[in-house]
Design an enzyme around this catalytic site. Structure first.
Site, mmCIF file in Angstrom:
data_model
loop_
_atom_site.group_PDB
_atom_site.id
_atom_site.type_symbol
_atom_site.label_atom_id
_atom_site.label_comp_id
_atom_site.label_asym_id
_atom_site.label_seq_id
_atom_site.Cartn_x
_atom_site.Cartn_y
_atom_site.Cartn_z
ATOM 1 N N TYR A 155 46.421 40.776 41.680
ATOM 2 C CA TYR A 155 45.974 39.117 40.965
ATOM 3 C C TYR A 155 44.939 38.350 41.795
ATOM 4 C CZ TYR A 155 48.109 34.923 39.929
ATOM 5 O OH TYR A 155 47.856 33.816 38.960
ATOM 6 N N ASP A 250 38.343 40.049 47.135
ATOM 7 C CA ASP A 250 38.885 39.317 46.949
ATOM 8 C C ASP A 250 40.638 38.899 48.713
ATOM 9 O OD1 ASP A 250 41.280 37.308 46.572
ATOM 10 O OD2 ASP A 250 41.633 37.829 44.094
ATOM 11 N N LYS A 278 43.590 29.916 50.672
ATOM 12 C CA LYS A 278 44.643 29.812 51.351
ATOM 13 C C LYS A 278 44.849 29.517 52.406
ATOM 14 C CE LYS A 278 47.056 32.929 48.369
ATOM 15 N NZ LYS A 278 48.317 32.608 47.789
HETATM 16 N N1 HOZ Z 1 50.798 33.001 43.280
HETATM 17 C C1 HOZ Z 1 50.994 32.731 44.270
HETATM 18 C C2 HOZ Z 1 51.582 33.806 45.117
HETATM 19 N N2 HOZ Z 1 50.747 35.240 44.555
HETATM 20 C C3 HOZ Z 1 52.248 31.783 44.052
HETATM 21 C C4 HOZ Z 1 51.537 30.599 44.531
HETATM 22 C C5 HOZ Z 1 52.804 29.197 44.598
HETATM 23 O O1 HOZ Z 1 53.806 29.366 43.660
HETATM 24 O O2 HOZ Z 1 52.669 28.508 44.920
#
Ligand code: HOZ
Length: 444
Positions: A155, A250, A278
Site C-alpha cells: 500500500y 516506500d 510516520k
Molecule cells: N493506512 C493506515 C495503516 N496502514 C491506517 C491509517 C489510520 O487509520 O490511521
C-alpha cells in the site's frame, strides 16, 4: 495498566465510546476518517481514545490498553514523549504555520540525510500519499516512461495509480481495486507478486523501455509484515538499473523503524528515491520524498515537475520530527537494540503460547514491526497472507482488546513496538494471548 485489564476476559462495556461512534457516524462515512479504524474486519465497537502516555492508551470509558498500533507506526518513542511535547509547544508559541520557509526545515533535512544518505535532495510534504504520488510523478518525468511496477498487498497511499491490488484497508475490506480509479490510469500499473524475482524479470522483458519505476515497501507492512527474501531487494536494484528504471523504496513505515536508516540500511540497498512519513513527523502530519539529486531537482521551481503544499514543512511537524529523529540518532545503538529485544520477547512469548494451545500462528517480524498471521505459514507474499483465518484473527483481536491489549484491527496490518514498552507490558501481552488462545480453542 490496571491489574483488572490483564485478567480473564469479561465483556467490556464501552457506553461512552459507543455514544461517540454514533455521533461520529452522523458526520463521517463509517464514523471514521480512515477506514480501518472502524473495526469493520474484527467486529465490535472501536474504543474512542481519550489520551495516551508511553506505551498505554486510555479510552473514553476509562479503560487502559497496552498499545501496539502506535498511531500506525509514528510513536516509536511512545506517546507524548516529553521532548516531542516540549518541542511542539515551543514551536506553537511562535505560530503554527507561515507559508514561508523556516530554519527548521533544513534542520530536519540534515538529520534525515544522516540516516538516509541516499536522499541527496528531498522535499517535505504532509502525508505518505503525497510522498509516493510525487515520487511516481518524478520517476515518470525523469524516464519519460508510463508504466509503474508495484507489488500485490503493498500500500502506497491512496493516489489513483497506486490503488491497484493494494494492501492495508483495501485488503482488509476485500476491495479488488478502488471504484473511481479510471482503467485508463490503472492500465499503466503492473501489480506483481512480492518476493518473486522472475515476475519482475518477465515484466521488464514484456515492457522494454516502458517501465518508469518499481515502487516497493522493502519490508511489506500493509499486507501484514512480510520480510523480503534473501537477495530480493538486490535483484530489484539490479533489474531497475539495467532497464534504466527508477527504484523507489516506500519507507513510510520502515524508515527509522527497522533500522535508523530504514530497510535500505538494514539490507544494504541504495534506492534512487525514498519516501518517508510516520516516524519522520513524530506523530504530526509530515512526510518526505527524496533521493538522487538529478531526479529530485526536476521539481519546480528548479525543474518542470510540479508539486506544492500549503502545510509542507509545517513548523510544528518539523519540531516534532527534529525532536524524534534527533533522539533516535543520539541514542541509536541503545534504542534499536532495545526495540529488537522487546519485540523478540513479545513474539517469542506469544508464539510459545500459541504452540502450547495448539493454535496455528505464524509470526512475521522485522525489528520492532510484526504481524501474527492465523495460519501455519509461511507468509511470503499477499497470496499467502490472504490464506490466513481472518475470523480467527478477529477473535484474537477481540479477546486481546478485552484484556487490555490493543492490536491493529486487521490481519493485513503490522503492529509496532515502542521504546516505552516495558517488561511488564510484554508479560501482560503474553498473558493476554495465552488467555485469548485458550478461549479460541474452547470456542472451537
Ligand atoms: N493506512 C493506515 C495503516 N496502514 C491506517 C491509517 C489510520 O487509520 O490511521
Amino acid at each position: 495498566m490496571d491489574s483488572s485489564s490483564t485478567n480473564a476476559p469479561t465483556e467490556r462495556v464501552l457506553p461512552r465510546s459507543h455514544q461517540l461512534q454514533q455521533r461520529a457516524e452522523q458526520f463521517f462515512p463509517g464514523g471514521v476518517n480512515s477506514p480501518v479504524r472502524a473495526f469493520g474486519a474484527v467486529g465490535g465497537h472501536p474504543p474512542f481514545v481519550e489520551r495516551a502516555q508511553g506505551a498505554h492508551v486510555w479510552d473514553a470509558d476509562g479503560n487502559q490498553y497496552v498499545d501496539y498500533v502506535g498511531s500506525w507506526g509514528p510513536m516509536i518513542l511512545g506517546h507524548a514523549a516529553p521532548q516531542v511535547v516540549e518541542a511542539v509547544q515551543q514551536a506553537a508559541r511562535r505560530s503554527a504555520s507561515f507559508g514561508a520557509s523556516t530554519a527548521s526545515e533544513a534542520e530536519l533535512a540534515a538529520l534525515v540525510q544522516r540516516a538516509f544518505p541516499s536522499m541527496e535532495r528531498m522535499r517535505f510534504v504532509s502525508s505518505g500519499t503525497e510522498a509516493t504520488m510525487s515520487a511516481l510523478r518524478l520517476a515518470r518525468a525523469f524516464t519519460g516512461r508510463k508504466f509503474v511496477i508495484k507489488f500485490e498487498g503493498c500500500y502506497h497511499g491512496h493516489a489513483d495509480a497506486l490503488l491497484v491490488k493494494a494492501g492495508s484497508g483495501v485488503a482488509t475490506f476485500g476491495i479488488p481495486g478502488s471504484a473511481g480509479v479510471l482503467e485508463e490510469t490503472a492500465q499503466f500499473t503492473l501489480a506483481l507478486p512480492f518476493n518473486d524475482v522472475a515476475a519482475v524479470e518477465a515484466a521488464f522483458a514484456r515492457h522494454q523501455g516502458e517501465i518508469a519505476c518499481v515502487i516497493v515497501e522493502p519490508v511489506v507492512g500493509n499486507a501484514g509484515c512480510i520480510a523480503p527474501a534473501e537477495g530480493y531487494l538486490q535483484a530489484l536494484r539490479t533489474l531497475t538499473a539495467q532497464a534504466g528504471a527508477v527504484l523507489i523504496f516506500d519507507e513510510v513505515m520502515t524508515g527509522f523503524r527497522v533500522a535508523l536508516g530504514g530497510a535500505q540500511e538494514r539490507y544494504g540497498i541504495q534506492p534512487d528515491l525514498t519516501c518517508l512519513g510516520k516516524i519522520l513527523g513524530g506523530g504530526l502530519p509530515c512526510a518526505a520524498f527524496g533521493g538522487r539529486r538529478e531526479i529530485v531537482e526536476m521539481l519546480a521551481p528548479l525543474g518542470p515537475v510540479y508539486q506544492a503544499g500549503t502545510l509542507s514543512g509545517n513548523p510544528l511537524a518539523m519540531a516534532a520530527g527534529i525532536a524524534t529523529v534527533g533522539h533516535l540518532i543520539e541514542q541509536r545503538a541503545q534504542i534499536y537494540a532495545q526495540l529488537e529485544q522487546t519485540a523478540a520477547a513479545i513474539a517469542d512469548g506469544v508464539a510459545q503460547a500459541a504452540a502450547q494451545a495448539g493454535v496455528a500462528l505464524t509470526t512475521n517480524r522485522v525489528g520492532s514491526m510484526f504481524t501474527w498471521f492465523l495460519q501455519p505459514g509461511p507468509v511470503v507474499d499477499y497470496a499467502s497472507a490472504a490464506c490466513s483465518d481472518t475470523r480467527a484473527f478477529a477473535a484474537l483481536h477481540r479477546a486481546m482488546l478485552e484484556q487490555g491489549v490493543w492490536l491493529p484491527p486487521s490481519q493485513f496490518e503490522a503492529a509496532f513496538v515502542s521504546t516505552a514498552h516495558t517488561a511488564l507490558d510484554v508479560a501482560a501481552t503474553v498473558a493476554a494471548a495465552r488467555a485469548a488462545f485458550a478461549g479460541m480453542r474452547a470456542a472451537g
